[in-house]
Design a protein around this motif. Structure first.
Motif, PDB file in Angstrom:
ATOM      1  N   ARG A   1      43.569-120.110  42.877  1.00 28.77           N
ATOM      2  CA  ARG A   1      44.625-119.339  42.219  1.00 28.77           C
ATOM      3  C   ARG A   1      44.094-118.515  41.050  1.00 28.77           C
ATOM      4  NH1 ARG A   1      46.455-123.471  44.874  1.00 28.77           N
ATOM      5  NH2 ARG A   1      48.606-123.588  45.651  1.00 28.77           N
ATOM      6  N   GLY A   2      42.792-118.414  40.919  1.00 30.28           N
ATOM      7  CA  GLY A   2      42.219-117.507  39.931  1.00 30.28           C
ATOM      8  C   GLY A   2      41.660-118.127  38.672  1.00 30.28           C
ATOM      9  N   VAL A   3      41.672-119.451  38.567  1.00 28.30           N
ATOM     10  CA  VAL A   3      41.102-120.083  37.370  1.00 28.30           C
ATOM     11  C   VAL A   3      39.577-120.015  37.462  1.00 28.30           C
ATOM     12  CG1 VAL A   3      40.847-122.245  36.078  1.00 28.30           C
ATOM     13  CG2 VAL A   3      43.083-121.587  37.012  1.00 28.30           C
ATOM     14  N   ARG A   4      38.969-119.524  36.397  1.00 25.47           N
ATOM     15  CA  ARG A   4      37.511-119.401  36.336  1.00 25.47           C
ATOM     16  C   ARG A   4      36.923-120.077  35.097  1.00 25.47           C
ATOM     17  NH1 ARG A   4      38.721-118.476  40.646  1.00 25.47           N
ATOM     18  NH2 ARG A   4      38.193-116.755  42.052  1.00 25.47           N
ATOM     19  N   LYS A   5      37.797-120.601  34.238  1.00 28.83           N
ATOM     20  CA  LYS A   5      37.339-121.300  33.028  1.00 28.83           C
ATOM     21  C   LYS A   5      37.999-122.681  32.989  1.00 28.83           C
ATOM     22  CE  LYS A   5      38.431-117.419  30.988  1.00 28.83           C
ATOM     23  NZ  LYS A   5      38.723-116.330  30.036  1.00 28.83           N
ATOM     24  N   PHE A   6      37.175-123.720  33.053  1.00 27.30           N
ATOM     25  CA  PHE A   6      37.659-125.093  33.136  1.00 27.30           C
ATOM     26  C   PHE A   6      37.126-125.912  31.970  1.00 27.30           C
ATOM     27  CE2 PHE A   6      37.859-123.691  37.528  1.00 27.30           C
ATOM     28  CZ  PHE A   6      38.991-124.307  38.047  1.00 27.30           C
ATOM     29  N   VAL A   7      38.025-126.624  31.306  1.00 28.79           N
ATOM     30  CA  VAL A   7      37.644-127.666  30.349  1.00 28.79           C
ATOM     31  C   VAL A   7      37.968-128.992  31.019  1.00 28.79           C
ATOM     32  CG1 VAL A   7      38.060-128.652  28.066  1.00 28.79           C
ATOM     33  CG2 VAL A   7      38.130-126.172  28.382  1.00 28.79           C
ATOM     34  N   VAL A   8      36.974-129.891  31.110  1.00 24.81           N
ATOM     35  CA  VAL A   8      37.158-131.144  31.844  1.00 24.81           C
ATOM     36  C   VAL A   8      36.770-132.313  30.946  1.00 24.81           C
ATOM     37  CG1 VAL A   8      36.686-132.393  33.974  1.00 24.81           C
ATOM     38  CG2 VAL A   8      36.521-129.892  33.947  1.00 24.81           C
ATOM     39  N   ALA A   9      37.648-133.305  30.840  1.00 24.94           N
ATOM     40  CA  ALA A   9      37.410-134.478  29.995  1.00 24.94           C
ATOM     41  C   ALA A   9      37.138-135.694  30.867  1.00 24.94           C
ATOM     42  CB  ALA A   9      38.616-134.738  29.084  1.00 24.94           C
ATOM     43  N   GLY A  10      35.984-136.325  30.651  1.00 30.15           N
ATOM     44  CA  GLY A  10      35.612-137.536  31.368  1.00 30.15           C
ATOM     45  C   GLY A  10      34.391-137.296  32.238  1.00 30.15           C
ATOM     46  N   GLY A  11      33.406-138.184  32.136  1.00 24.69           N
ATOM     47  CA  GLY A  11      32.181-138.016  32.910  1.00 24.69           C
ATOM     48  C   GLY A  11      32.401-138.084  34.406  1.00 24.69           C
ATOM     49  N   GLU A  12      33.131-139.120  34.861  1.00 29.21           N
ATOM     50  CA  GLU A  12      33.372-139.253  36.304  1.00 29.21           C
ATOM     51  C   GLU A  12      34.241-138.103  36.815  1.00 29.21           C
ATOM     52  OE1 GLU A  12      31.897-141.667  38.159  1.00 29.21           O
ATOM     53  OE2 GLU A  12      30.883-142.203  36.296  1.00 29.21           O
ATOM     54  N   THR A  13      35.231-137.723  36.019  1.00 25.67           N
ATOM     55  CA  THR A  13      36.092-136.604  36.402  1.00 25.67           C
ATOM     56  C   THR A  13      35.295-135.314  36.489  1.00 25.67           C
ATOM     57  OG1 THR A  13      37.972-137.663  35.309  1.00 25.67           O
ATOM     58  CG2 THR A  13      38.174-135.325  35.795  1.00 25.67           C
ATOM     59  N   SER A  14      34.424-135.078  35.508  1.00 28.42           N
ATOM     60  CA  SER A  14      33.603-133.862  35.517  1.00 28.42           C
ATOM     61  C   SER A  14      32.736-133.807  36.765  1.00 28.42           C
ATOM     62  CB  SER A  14      32.730-133.802  34.264  1.00 28.42           C
ATOM     63  OG  SER A  14      33.518-133.634  33.108  1.00 28.42           O
ATOM     64  N   GLY A  15      32.166-134.954  37.132  1.00 30.82           N
ATOM     65  CA  GLY A  15      31.350-134.995  38.330  1.00 30.82           C
ATOM     66  C   GLY A  15      32.141-134.623  39.562  1.00 30.82           C
ATOM     67  N   ALA A  16      33.342-135.167  39.673  1.00 24.55           N
ATOM     68  CA  ALA A  16      34.178-134.868  40.841  1.00 24.55           C
ATOM     69  C   ALA A  16      34.594-133.402  40.865  1.00 24.55           C
ATOM     70  CB  ALA A  16      35.416-135.768  40.825  1.00 24.55           C
ATOM     71  N   VAL A  17      34.895-132.845  39.704  1.00 21.31           N
ATOM     72  CA  VAL A  17      35.355-131.451  39.632  1.00 21.31           C
ATOM     73  C   VAL A  17      34.234-130.485  39.995  1.00 21.31           C
ATOM     74  CG1 VAL A  17      36.114-129.635  38.043  1.00 21.31           C
ATOM     75  CG2 VAL A  17      37.259-131.856  38.047  1.00 21.31           C
ATOM     76  N   VAL A  18      33.047-130.666  39.434  1.00 20.28           N
ATOM     77  CA  VAL A  18      31.972-129.708  39.738  1.00 20.28           C
ATOM     78  C   VAL A  18      31.565-129.806  41.208  1.00 20.28           C
ATOM     79  CG1 VAL A  18      31.121-129.604  37.359  1.00 20.28           C
ATOM     80  CG2 VAL A  18      30.104-131.233  38.948  1.00 20.28           C
ATOM     81  N   GLN A  19      31.648-130.986  41.790  1.00 18.20           N
ATOM     82  CA  GLN A  19      31.359-131.099  43.214  1.00 18.20           C
ATOM     83  C   GLN A  19      32.422-130.377  44.042  1.00 18.20           C
ATOM     84  OE1 GLN A  19      30.918-135.382  43.601  1.00 18.20           O
ATOM     85  NE2 GLN A  19      28.696-135.239  43.470  1.00 18.20           N
ATOM     86  N   ALA A  20      33.680-130.508  43.634  1.00 12.31           N
ATOM     87  CA  ALA A  20      34.755-129.828  44.360  1.00 12.31           C
ATOM     88  C   ALA A  20      34.626-128.315  44.263  1.00 12.31           C
ATOM     89  CB  ALA A  20      36.114-130.269  43.811  1.00 12.31           C
ATOM     90  N   LEU A  21      34.100-127.831  43.150  1.00  8.25           N
ATOM     91  CA  LEU A  21      33.927-126.391  42.941  1.00  8.25           C
ATOM     92  C   LEU A  21      32.594-125.888  43.478  1.00  8.25           C
ATOM     93  CD1 LEU A  21      35.379-126.098  39.322  1.00  8.25           C
ATOM     94  CD2 LEU A  21      36.519-125.548  41.490  1.00  8.25           C
TER      95      LEU A  21
END
Length: 437
Positions: A364-384
């Motif tokens: 949907r056009g988001v290109r700037k992400f702030v992510v809190a949490g080590g495990e969450t960050s890992g999951a998010v960057v893998q998804a992206l």
């Protein structure tokens, strides 16, 4: 000035989670080292041009044997990149269990790097990060003025820390002898610390917890470790490492070490950590900004939580307004979810849900992400499908701005759960909005 002519990177780093990797990379950039972070071990053997390379793994809470295998694969790739010294990075609160993974991974890396088969191998273990309130005295880790086991970390859902004596904690994870580099040696300077290293080796010590209560102590330890093949610790001890390469004539200052491209597009905040700091950050955001809470139990029941979150986000995206989507909860709420779903399943469910939401936001056009949490960050960057990150300037202690490489970069701020001021989310978004070459 340009970097002195050489083949390959100088420092090769292995981090046991993604936010810890960016924390370490941030420290190296502050020291003038151009730093690239990879997400996992790259499949390609193509050279990556940087002074320091940081391989971000997701190995903190997996079985120890798997953590060892992944770490050795990272070491193999870093050695192929020409790295001359190696760093194993873990959390400044020493997050681990009696089964590992800090001890087993350290043992395996020492064995792999020791020409004598490890008989005289030696390294330090120093998670101290005084700038963020983590100090070590007489082998005991403090968080602010509080011992580790009274800091709230005793309630961590995956790695509850119930002993502040790191010598005991590490000794339970390894058959190698664990010792201590005492503060009175550190206070006397580099030569005295190196004498302590020699004395500990002669006693058969293979790993030594190192006391540190200030950044000055970390600089002393970093310089004392110049000749060690392997260093382990939090990001703080990396403060002293760039100077070693500079004194050896291998590294010049880089005025552009922290430069990042400007990234256009929409912004969002995702939070999965249940830490004290993240709970305060979520509360501060909710006071004035739109937020949507993920209910893990609803997701477990098969309710369309991802679709609900994205439906909530859409009008804010249409208005160009950042929003927070979070699963952050109190310790009691976390325990209630874990008791119903199981510890591992609860964590995985939160991570996979936020990862799916991140992918939907990107579409949907988001290109700037702030992510809190080590495990969450890992999951998010893998998804992206993030593969490599360039490391920029510090936002808060331990948290830099980053940007993906390639023609259409994403801007990311990946935050360890316990890091950052209460207004971190707002601050990070302002920083990502302003990042430019």
């Amino acid at each position: 000035m340009t970097t002195p002519s050489r083949q390959g990177a100088l420092l090769g780093c292995i981090a046991d989670d993604f936010t810890g990797a960016t924390d370490l990379a941030n420290m190296l950039v502050r020291g003038g080292m151009r730093t690239v972070q990879t997400i996992g071990v790259p499949a390609s053997g193509e050279p990556v041009h940087a002074d320091a390379l940081v391989v971000a793994l997701k190995s903190r809470t997996i079985p120890a044997a798997d953590a060892v295998a992944q770490s050795l694969a990272a070491l193999h790739w870093l050695r192929a990149q020409g790295c001359r010294q190696f760093f194993f990075k873990y959390c400044s609160t020493f997050d681990s269990t009696d089964a590992g993974n800090i001890g087993p991974v350290t043992d395996a890396l020492l064995d792999a790097l020791s020409a004598d088969g490890g008989a005289r191998a030696f390294t330090i273990a120093c998670p101290a990060f005084p700038e963020n309130g983590r100090t070590i005295f007489r082998g005991h880790l403090f968080v602010g003025d509080t011992l580790l086991n009274e800091s709230g970390m005793e309630n961590h859902p995956l790695t509850p820390m119930r002993d502040a004596n790191l010598v005991r904690v590490l000794q339970r994870q390894t058959s190698s002898k664990v010792g201590l580099v005492r503060y009175d040696a550190v206070a006397q300077g580099v030569a005295r610390v190196r004498e302590s290293f020699d004395a500990l080796r002669n006693e058969g010590v293979r790993m030594a917890i190192a006391d540190a209560v200030s950044d000055a102590d970390l600089h002393v330890l970093g310089e004392a470790c110049a000749d060690l093949a392997l260093i382990t610790g939090g990001s703080g001890v990396a403060l002293g490492l760039p100077g070693n390469f500079r004194r050896a004539g291998q590294l010049d200052e880089h005025a552009d070490a922290a430069s990042l491209p400007r990234v256009e597009g929409l912004s969002a905040v995702l939070a999965g950590s249940a830490s004290t700091a993240t709970r305060a950050q979520v509360a501060a955001w909710r006071d004035t900004r739109p937020a949507f809470r993920i209910d893990p139990l609803a997701a477990a029941r098969g309710e369309p939580v991802v679709e609900q979150a994205l439906a909530f986000a859409q009008p804010h995206l249409d208005a160009g307004e950042p929003m927070l989507i979070y699963a952050t909860a109190t310790p009691d709420e976390v325990k209630a979810v874990q008791s119903e779903l199981g510890v591992s399943e609860a964590g995985h469910l939160v991570e996979s849900t936020l990862a799916s939401i991140a992918r939907g936001l990107f579409e949907r056009g988001v290109r700037k992400f702030v992510v809190a949490g080590g495990e969450t960050s890992g999951a998010v960057v893998q998804a992206l499908d993030v593969r490599t990150l360039r490391i920029g300037a510090q936002i808060d202690p331990g948290v830099p701005a980053t940007a993906t490489t390639g023609d259409e970069p994403l801007a990311l701020a990946l935050k360890s759960g316990n890091f950052g001021s209460e207004d971190f989310f707002e601050k990070a978004l302002r920083h990502l909005d302003g990042a430019a070459t």
